[in-house]
Motif scaffolding. Sequence first.
Motif, PDB file in Angstrom:
ATOM      1  N   PHE A   1      -8.062  -9.216  -9.120  1.00  0.00           N
ATOM      2  CA  PHE A   1      -6.948  -9.565  -8.251  1.00  0.00           C
ATOM      3  C   PHE A   1      -7.248  -9.029  -6.863  1.00  0.00           C
ATOM      4  CE2 PHE A   1      -5.481  -9.289 -12.540  1.00  0.00           C
ATOM      5  CZ  PHE A   1      -4.633 -10.366 -12.686  1.00  0.00           C
ATOM      6  N   MET A   2      -6.862  -9.766  -5.856  1.00  0.00           N
ATOM      7  CA  MET A   2      -7.099  -9.335  -4.485  1.00  0.00           C
ATOM      8  C   MET A   2      -5.792  -9.310  -3.719  1.00  0.00           C
ATOM      9  SD  MET A   2     -10.562 -11.268  -3.498  1.00  0.00           S
ATOM     10  CE  MET A   2     -11.938 -11.269  -4.604  1.00  0.00           C
ATOM     11  N   VAL A   3      -5.604  -8.231  -2.992  1.00  0.00           N
ATOM     12  CA  VAL A   3      -4.472  -8.107  -2.086  1.00  0.00           C
ATOM     13  C   VAL A   3      -5.064  -8.246  -0.690  1.00  0.00           C
ATOM     14  CG1 VAL A   3      -2.598  -6.630  -1.292  1.00  0.00           C
ATOM     15  CG2 VAL A   3      -3.306  -6.565  -3.696  1.00  0.00           C
ATOM     16  N   ILE A   4      -4.611  -9.255   0.055  1.00  0.00           N
ATOM     17  CA  ILE A   4      -5.188  -9.568   1.354  1.00  0.00           C
ATOM     18  C   ILE A   4      -4.171  -9.303   2.454  1.00  0.00           C
ATOM     19  CG2 ILE A   4      -6.172 -11.398   2.779  1.00  0.00           C
ATOM     20  CD1 ILE A   4      -6.993 -12.778   0.121  1.00  0.00           C
TER      21      ILE A   4
ATOM     22  N   ARG B   1      -4.430  -6.882   9.337  1.00  0.00           N
ATOM     23  CA  ARG B   1      -5.210  -5.650   9.523  1.00  0.00           C
ATOM     24  C   ARG B   1      -6.649  -5.799   9.042  1.00  0.00           C
ATOM     25  NH1 ARG B   1      -1.486  -0.886   7.252  1.00  0.00           N
ATOM     26  NH2 ARG B   1      -1.753  -2.111   5.377  1.00  0.00           N
ATOM     27  N   GLY B   2      -6.996  -6.961   8.486  1.00  0.00           N
ATOM     28  CA  GLY B   2      -8.354  -7.178   8.001  1.00  0.00           C
ATOM     29  C   GLY B   2      -8.695  -6.356   6.781  1.00  0.00           C
ATOM     30  N   ILE B   3      -7.714  -6.193   5.875  1.00  0.00           N
ATOM     31  CA  ILE B   3      -7.925  -5.365   4.681  1.00  0.00           C
ATOM     32  C   ILE B   3      -7.879  -6.259   3.441  1.00  0.00           C
ATOM     33  CG2 ILE B   3      -6.993  -3.512   3.249  1.00  0.00           C
ATOM     34  CD1 ILE B   3      -5.824  -2.302   5.826  1.00  0.00           C
ATOM     35  N   LEU B   4      -8.870  -6.099   2.591  1.00  0.00           N
ATOM     36  CA  LEU B   4      -8.931  -6.794   1.310  1.00  0.00           C
ATOM     37  C   LEU B   4      -9.105  -5.732   0.238  1.00  0.00           C
ATOM     38  CD1 LEU B   4      -9.414  -9.417  -0.446  1.00  0.00           C
ATOM     39  CD2 LEU B   4     -11.836  -8.980  -0.027  1.00  0.00           C
ATOM     40  N   THR B   5      -8.172  -5.684  -0.710  1.00  0.00           N
ATOM     41  CA  THR B   5      -8.245  -4.724  -1.803  1.00  0.00           C
ATOM     42  C   THR B   5      -8.509  -5.497  -3.084  1.00  0.00           C
ATOM     43  OG1 THR B   5      -6.625  -3.349  -0.667  1.00  0.00           O
ATOM     44  CG2 THR B   5      -7.017  -2.873  -2.990  1.00  0.00           C
ATOM     45  N   VAL B   6      -9.566  -5.132  -3.792  1.00  0.00           N
ATOM     46  CA  VAL B   6      -9.914  -5.776  -5.058  1.00  0.00           C
ATOM     47  C   VAL B   6      -9.454  -4.861  -6.178  1.00  0.00           C
ATOM     48  CG1 VAL B   6     -11.789  -6.666  -6.493  1.00  0.00           C
ATOM     49  CG2 VAL B   6     -11.912  -6.891  -4.004  1.00  0.00           C
TER      50      VAL B   6
END
Length: 93
Positions: A32-35, A39-44
């Motif tokens: 799952f990705m939180v985009i 802010r240019g942040i991608l959390t996997v």
Amino acid sequence: MTMQIVYSEIIDGQLILPPQALAILPSNTKLFMVIDSERGILTVRANDPTVAKNEEFLDALAELNEGLSLDEYTAPVPENAWRKHKSDNKEGE
């Protein structure tokens, strides 16, 4: 809990996971990705972040209702209790 920051690359449109991630993720794991594009942040994540929030809420709700009979649990909330709750919240703001 030990946390690490590891790096990966995107090659030909595919995210290449580092060995540390592959060591703890079973094959065919759905990620799952939180985009946050602002802010240019991608959390996997290996688990659905919305499930954890729902589980926290449901656990808190179960704790609040612990010990109630079915009749108590399903009884309508008296109007004066709603008014009291609303006024308590306004004072705390």
